[in-house]
Design a protein around this motif. Structure first.
Motif, PDB file in Angstrom:
ATOM      1  N   LEU A  16      -5.739  -0.872 -10.895  1.00 57.35           N
ATOM      2  CA  LEU A  16      -4.905   0.224 -10.388  1.00 57.35           C
ATOM      3  C   LEU A  16      -4.602   0.045  -8.899  1.00 57.35           C
ATOM      4  O   LEU A  16      -3.485   0.281  -8.451  1.00 57.35           O
ATOM      5  N   LEU A  17      -5.605  -0.385  -8.136  1.00 51.54           N
ATOM      6  CA  LEU A  17      -5.385  -0.595  -6.706  1.00 51.54           C
ATOM      7  C   LEU A  17      -4.353  -1.699  -6.473  1.00 51.54           C
ATOM      8  O   LEU A  17      -3.446  -1.562  -5.649  1.00 51.54           O
ATOM      9  N   TRP A  18      -4.507  -2.800  -7.217  1.00 51.71           N
ATOM     10  CA  TRP A  18      -3.499  -3.865  -7.125  1.00 51.71           C
ATOM     11  C   TRP A  18      -2.131  -3.312  -7.497  1.00 51.71           C
ATOM     12  O   TRP A  18      -1.128  -3.581  -6.832  1.00 51.71           O
ATOM     13  N   ALA A  20      -0.999  -0.282  -7.211  1.00 51.07           N
ATOM     14  CA  ALA A  20      -0.459   0.563  -6.152  1.00 51.07           C
ATOM     15  C   ALA A  20       0.192  -0.295  -5.067  1.00 51.07           C
ATOM     16  O   ALA A  20       1.303  -0.024  -4.607  1.00 51.07           O
ATOM     17  N   ALA A  21      -0.521  -1.351  -4.671  1.00 48.73           N
ATOM     18  CA  ALA A  21       0.010  -2.221  -3.615  1.00 48.73           C
ATOM     19  C   ALA A  21       1.310  -2.886  -4.064  1.00 48.73           C
ATOM     20  O   ALA A  21       2.302  -2.931  -3.329  1.00 48.73           O
ATOM     21  N   THR A  24       4.256  -0.435  -4.157  1.00 46.89           N
ATOM     22  CA  THR A  24       4.793  -0.195  -2.817  1.00 46.89           C
ATOM     23  C   THR A  24       5.719  -1.325  -2.392  1.00 46.89           C
ATOM     24  O   THR A  24       6.829  -1.110  -1.898  1.00 46.89           O
ATOM     25  N   LEU A  25       5.226  -2.532  -2.615  1.00 47.51           N
ATOM     26  CA  LEU A  25       6.019  -3.705  -2.260  1.00 47.51           C
ATOM     27  C   LEU A  25       7.323  -3.730  -3.059  1.00 47.51           C
ATOM     28  O   LEU A  25       8.400  -4.006  -2.527  1.00 47.51           O
ATOM     29  N   VAL A  27       8.990  -1.237  -4.419  1.00 43.10           N
ATOM     30  CA  VAL A  27       9.940  -0.219  -3.975  1.00 43.10           C
ATOM     31  C   VAL A  27      10.722  -0.722  -2.772  1.00 43.10           C
ATOM     32  O   VAL A  27      11.950  -0.651  -2.717  1.00 43.10           O
ATOM     33  N   LEU A  28       9.994  -1.302  -1.825  1.00 41.98           N
ATOM     34  CA  LEU A  28      10.644  -1.819  -0.622  1.00 41.98           C
ATOM     35  C   LEU A  28      11.681  -2.878  -0.979  1.00 41.98           C
ATOM     36  O   LEU A  28      12.831  -2.819  -0.547  1.00 41.98           O
TER      37      LEU A  28
ATOM     38  N   LEU B  91      -0.783   7.142  -4.051  1.00 36.78           N
ATOM     39  CA  LEU B  91      -0.271   5.782  -3.884  1.00 36.78           C
ATOM     40  C   LEU B  91      -0.657   5.222  -2.517  1.00 36.78           C
ATOM     41  O   LEU B  91      -1.145   4.091  -2.407  1.00 36.78           O
ATOM     42  N   SER B  94      -4.401   4.591  -2.270  1.00 38.31           N
ATOM     43  CA  SER B  94      -4.753   3.387  -3.013  1.00 38.31           C
ATOM     44  C   SER B  94      -4.398   2.141  -2.213  1.00 38.31           C
ATOM     45  O   SER B  94      -5.162   1.172  -2.173  1.00 38.31           O
ATOM     46  N   CYS B  95      -3.224   2.154  -1.611  1.00 37.84           N
ATOM     47  CA  CYS B  95      -2.810   1.002  -0.801  1.00 37.84           C
ATOM     48  C   CYS B  95      -3.792   0.775   0.342  1.00 37.84           C
ATOM     49  O   CYS B  95      -4.159  -0.358   0.652  1.00 37.84           O
ATOM     50  N   VAL B  97      -6.998   1.681   0.529  1.00 36.36           N
ATOM     51  CA  VAL B  97      -8.246   1.141  -0.021  1.00 36.36           C
ATOM     52  C   VAL B  97      -8.056  -0.328  -0.382  1.00 36.36           C
ATOM     53  O   VAL B  97      -8.905  -1.185  -0.082  1.00 36.36           O
ATOM     54  N   PHE B  98      -6.924  -0.631  -1.007  1.00 39.56           N
ATOM     55  CA  PHE B  98      -6.632  -2.014  -1.377  1.00 39.56           C
ATOM     56  C   PHE B  98      -6.656  -2.915  -0.144  1.00 39.56           C
ATOM     57  O   PHE B  98      -7.282  -3.980  -0.152  1.00 39.56           O
ATOM     58  N   LEU B 111       1.601  -7.633   2.899  1.00 41.93           N
ATOM     59  CA  LEU B 111       1.768  -6.208   2.654  1.00 41.93           C
ATOM     60  C   LEU B 111       1.958  -5.414   3.947  1.00 41.93           C
ATOM     61  O   LEU B 111       2.741  -4.484   4.020  1.00 41.93           O
ATOM     62  N   ALA B 114       5.369  -5.376   5.344  1.00 42.61           N
ATOM     63  CA  ALA B 114       6.223  -4.656   4.399  1.00 42.61           C
ATOM     64  C   ALA B 114       6.098  -3.154   4.633  1.00 42.61           C
ATOM     65  O   ALA B 114       7.099  -2.436   4.639  1.00 42.61           O
ATOM     66  N   ILE B 115       4.879  -2.693   4.840  1.00 43.87           N
ATOM     67  CA  ILE B 115       4.675  -1.255   5.079  1.00 43.87           C
ATOM     68  C   ILE B 115       5.305  -0.841   6.396  1.00 43.87           C
ATOM     69  O   ILE B 115       5.916   0.213   6.523  1.00 43.87           O
ATOM     70  N   LEU B 118       8.887  -0.484   5.802  1.00 48.87           N
ATOM     71  CA  LEU B 118       9.117   0.757   5.083  1.00 48.87           C
ATOM     72  C   LEU B 118       9.244   1.910   6.078  1.00 48.87           C
ATOM     73  O   LEU B 118      10.035   2.822   5.897  1.00 48.87           O
ATOM     74  N   ILE B 158       7.921   8.262  -1.005  1.00 42.82           N
ATOM     75  CA  ILE B 158       7.995   6.885  -0.483  1.00 42.82           C
ATOM     76  C   ILE B 158       7.962   6.897   1.046  1.00 42.82           C
ATOM     77  O   ILE B 158       7.269   6.107   1.676  1.00 42.82           O
ATOM     78  N   LEU B 161       4.622   7.187   2.808  1.00 43.31           N
ATOM     79  CA  LEU B 161       3.625   6.131   2.560  1.00 43.31           C
ATOM     80  C   LEU B 161       3.107   5.476   3.843  1.00 43.31           C
ATOM     81  O   LEU B 161       1.896   5.378   4.031  1.00 43.31           O
ATOM     82  N   ILE B 165      -0.804   5.562   4.660  1.00 42.23           N
ATOM     83  CA  ILE B 165      -1.544   4.292   4.613  1.00 42.23           C
ATOM     84  C   ILE B 165      -2.179   3.995   5.962  1.00 42.23           C
ATOM     85  O   ILE B 165      -3.376   3.730   6.048  1.00 42.23           O
TER      86      ILE B 165
END
Lengths: 280, 289, 255
Positions: A16-18, A20-21, A24-25, A27-28, B91, B94-95, B97-98, B111, B114-115, B118, B158, B161, B165
């Motif tokens: 799930l964490l993967w 989510a990341a 996000t990517l 969507v961008l 979301l 989670s990002c 934590v990831f 990533l 990218a954020i 965003l 979105i 985010l 994050i």
């Protein structure tokens, strides 16, 4: 049994964490490709260098490029010295106390204020009260107020990262505080400060709500600080919202995205250089 | 003697510089004060004339009839913001934590910019993208006009985010290593450690992230203006169009005058107050840590 | 200027406090012109505090408080209105860790003279060359003066720090454990140049061990927990100390 269940829930959580990341990517990338795919074909020398006709249905977007550049330039020219000055004061000229807390409160609060409020304020203060009208100056001043916190924060961080030993050496060689700041501290902090300025440019270019209320939406090429102007963002908004031309909207949107990409690339490049230098 | 004279000149200059810089340093505070003064000046009289209660709780907004009640906009803002949080917080968290616990170096390196990007995309682009993709999609699959609270909530989800994050990531990174080591040594799995130790320990930072995300969502104008439909009504469903405090100003400022314009400034006062409370809360939370 | 053998600086009843803590307790001693004075003792004994009192660097620490007085050529440097910036030019300081400012080697050395308003390129070049020669590193760096000072080795950076102070043509040079981070060869080079330098300058150094103190000292002062325990010529202090604690320290019984 329990062990297997635990292992499985562990795997699901990580998946799930993967997810989510990646979402996000995705969507961008989706947004970028969506606009660029439709907008890039519209970009041509004519689109960039001609004036719009029929409210923007035909022709190019030249005046809005000029408007964007002027407005951003005014905003940055005003906000940069104020921002750096504030950061220098906070880091080099004062100790933590009531004054710094008050200044920090101002900066933090300002950074949370929505752009539409800046728009209302700029309209009431610069446009009406000071009588500057819808103009590059009104818009630029409003944007300057808006990006000020960004510049202060990044400059402060950059200045704090300058090793204290540099200051010590400089003082020991007989430098005054101001000489130390201008000859050693600021040059060392420059990449970080520029990163902040670049981010501020990005915000200025993309801003719409505050600009439309303070700079107006004239389609003429602005000739002075007191001319009204339309920026690319405002033009894009009007094209899309009033359904004037989707094609032109995509083109303008693509140009906006390209500018933002360039701004981010430049900022990242500088930050990485900074990290590299710090690691040496 | 000559030497002494020059040095005392430097000292005089230093004092002048200190004073000048102090003046500059208060510029952000003065801008904040000016904003407060000028928005109150323009909006407060009409608010008091109508009665603050009437203005806040009135359900009818009809500028031509001099009716200014902003309840529908308050509710619109609340619904859209809550929707944005429901989508954006899980979301974003989670990002975060990831990024802190799971991401291999190379993935994190991809990533992160990218954020950042965003966060840099102009809000009009989000709005336009929502208008041309989300709105038709919602209309065709879920029904209704498409221009809706749901569309606004997705777009804002979105857009918040990067804020969520960045701040929760900072909160997680600030935790001492020993928490994790202690939990591992008690036989907890990685996920159990995240869920039962790290997230609760970073609680205050995460709350600050949510509050600041809320601030962004409440304050956003241009993105929601394009996808919300902007009808002044108290919405029944998430597929209904709505109008927020920000879009109320954004749409009508272009042509308003007199009391109508003043009422828009009054809307701005309410919005400004909400934002100041949110920012203040977030600051309180983070400074207490 | 004080003559060779005359008193260059006089420390009188100086105490230094950092907040509640006493770093230096009622210290008095003369600093003789054209000599090397080594101030030594275990860490936290007050050596650095003393050095920082001599050019008022303690002013920059908001917690520090200094009582007593210091005289440079008979003039009190703590008197109101005393030109502090001027003082720091006359009494130069080299720190324990080598610090190259983030600019070229040339600009590093020219930093001080430029602060004083020297603009003339020819004069700056002369000053820089003289300073680098005196610090015994001209030959090593003369072909790369425009490269960044950050690219030098630790030992070179420390000699660059010395050259930077020399470029100001100070009267007194303070060195706070200047060789603590350096290898033996760099250390030897720096000690060598110090012996040269004392012909023109008065030097106060806190060495990083007793051996170094004994090697280079003309006079020595032993500090223990903020107190000046012993002060005298090199022979007095290192061969027949009067105080038991000094003897214990130099023979390695503690510290």
């Amino acid at each position: 049994m329990i062990a297997i269940g635990r292992k499985r829930s562990e795997a699901i959580a990580k998946a799930l964490l993967w997810g989510a990341a990646l979402l996000t990517l995705a969507v961008l990338i989706f947004i970028l490709i969506y606009i660029l795919q439709r907008g890039l074909p519209v970009l041509s020398p004519g689109f960039l260098l001609d004036s719009p006709e029929q409210m923007g249905r035909e022709g190019g977007i030249f005046p809005t490029i000029v408007g964007t550049v002027f407005l951003t330039a005014v905003a940055i020219a005003i906000a940069t010295p104020l921002g750096i000055g504030t950061a220098v004061f906070l880091t080099e000229y004062t100790r933590e106390g009531r004054a710094t807390r008050l200044i920090r409160f101002g900066t933090e609060s300002l950074s949370g204020v929505p752009s539409i409020i800046f728009g209302l304020f700029g309209f009431a203060f610069f446009v009406i009260f000071l009588g500057l009208g819808w103009s590059i100056l009104s818009g630029g001043l409003t944007l300057a107020a808006m990006v000020l916190p960004t510049i202060i924060r990044t400059a402060e961080e950059a200045i704090r990262a300058v090793p204290p030993s540099y200051r010590q050496v400089s003082f020991a060689l007989g430098a005054s505080r101001w000489q130390t700041v201008t000859r050693v501290v600021l040059p060392s902090a420059l990449p970080g400060i520029i990163t902040g300025v670049i981010l501020a440019i990005g915000r200025s270019v993309g801003e719409t709500a505050a600009v439309i209320l303070t700079a107006g939406s004239s389609l003429r090429v602005p000739t002075s600080l007191f001319s009204p102007a339309r920026t690319m963002s405002v033009h894009f908004y009007i094209l899309a919202r009033e359904g004037i031309s989707l094609e032109m909207a995509y083109g303008t949107g693509a140009l906006l995205i390209i500018s933002v990409l360039l701004v981010n690339l430049a900022a990242n490049w500088l930050m990485n250089r900074l990290v590299l230098r710090a690691e040496q | 003697m000559n030497k002494k004279l020059r040095v005392s000149q430097t000292e005089v200059a230093e004092r002048a510089i200190t004073r000048g810089l102090a003046l500059i340093a208060f510029s952000s505070l003065s801008v904040l004060a000016l904003i407060t003064v000028f928005i109150l000046r323009e909006g407060l009289p009409v608010m008091l004339n109508l009665g603050i209660g009437e203005f806040l709780t009135g359900g009818r907004w009809a500028p031509s009839a001099n009716a200014f009640g902003i309840m529908p906009m308050i509710l619109g803002s609340v619904y859209v913001t809550l929707g944005a949080l429901v989508l954006g917080v899980p979301l974003g968290l989670s990002c975060a934590v990831f990024l802190v616990e799971l991401a291999p170096r190379s993935v994190a390196a991809a990533l992160r910019p990218a954020i950042q990007l965003l966060a840099g995309i102009p809000s009009v682009i989000y709005g336009f993208w929502g208008l041309t993709t989300l709105v038709p999609f919602i209309r065709n699959t879920l029904g209704g006009p498409g221009l809706s609270i749901l569309a606004g909530a997705i777009i804002l989800g979105i857009m918040i985010l990067p804020t969520v994050i960045a701040i929760s990531e900072d909160a997680l990174r600030a935790l001492p290593r020993s928490y994790k080591e202690a939990s591992f040594s008690l036989g907890a799995s990685h996920w159990q450690t995240i869920w039962r130790v790290l997230l609760p320990a970073a609680r205050s930072g995460i709350v600050a992230a949510v509050v600041l995300g809320m601030g962004r969502a409440v304050g956003e104008t241009m993105a929601v203006i394009m996808v919300l439909g902007n009808a002044v009504q108290i919405p029944d469903s998430i597929l209904d169009p709505a109008r927020t405090l920000t879009t109320n100003i954004g749409i009508e400022m272009a042509y308003a005058s007199g009391d109508h314009r003043a009422a828009l400034f009054a809307t701005g006062i309410v919005l400004f107050l909400i934002i100041m409370i949110l920012t203040g809360t977030a600051n309180l939370i983070t400074s207490r840590r | 200027m004080a003559e060779s053998g005359g008193v260059k600086m006089q420390v009188e009843n100086v105490s230094v406090y950092y907040g509640e803590q006493v770093a230096l307790r009622n210290v008095s001693l003369p600093i003789v012109a054209n000599e090397i004075l080594t101030v030594f003792g275990p860490a936290g004994g007050g050596k650095t505090s003393l050095l920082r009192t001599l050019n008022r660097l303690n002013d920059l620490n908001p917690l520090a408080r200094v009582t007593g007085d210091v005289f440079l050529e008979g003039e009190s440097i703590y008197s109101p209105g005393y030109p502090v910036i001027d003082l720091r030019r006359r009494v130069g300081m080299v720190f324990d860790l080598p610090v190259a400012l983030p600019m070229s080697i040339f600009d590093n050395v020219a930093y001080g003279p430029r602060l004083m308003g020297v603009r003339d390129r020819r004069r700056l070049e002369e000053t820089v060359e003289r300073a680098l020669r005196t610090a015994a590193m001209w030959d090593e760096v003369k072909d790369r003066l425009s490269t960044s000072g950050l690219g030098l080795s630790g030992g070179q950076q420390q000699r660059l720090s010395i050259a930077r102070v020399l470029a100001l043509q100070p009267e007194v040079i303070l060195l706070d454990e200047p060789t603590s981070g350096l290898d033996p060869i760099s250390t030897a080079k720096i000690e060598e140049s110090l012996r040269e330098l004392k012909r023109f300058y008065t030097i106060v150094i806190s060495p990083h061990n007793v051996q170094q103190a004994a090697r280079i000292a003309d006079r020595a002062a032993f500090f223990l927990m903020g107190e000046l325990v012993e002060f005298g010529t090199e022979t007095e202090v290192f061969t027949r100390p009067r105080d038991k604690r000094t003897e214990d320290y130099i023979t390695g019984r503690f510290g």
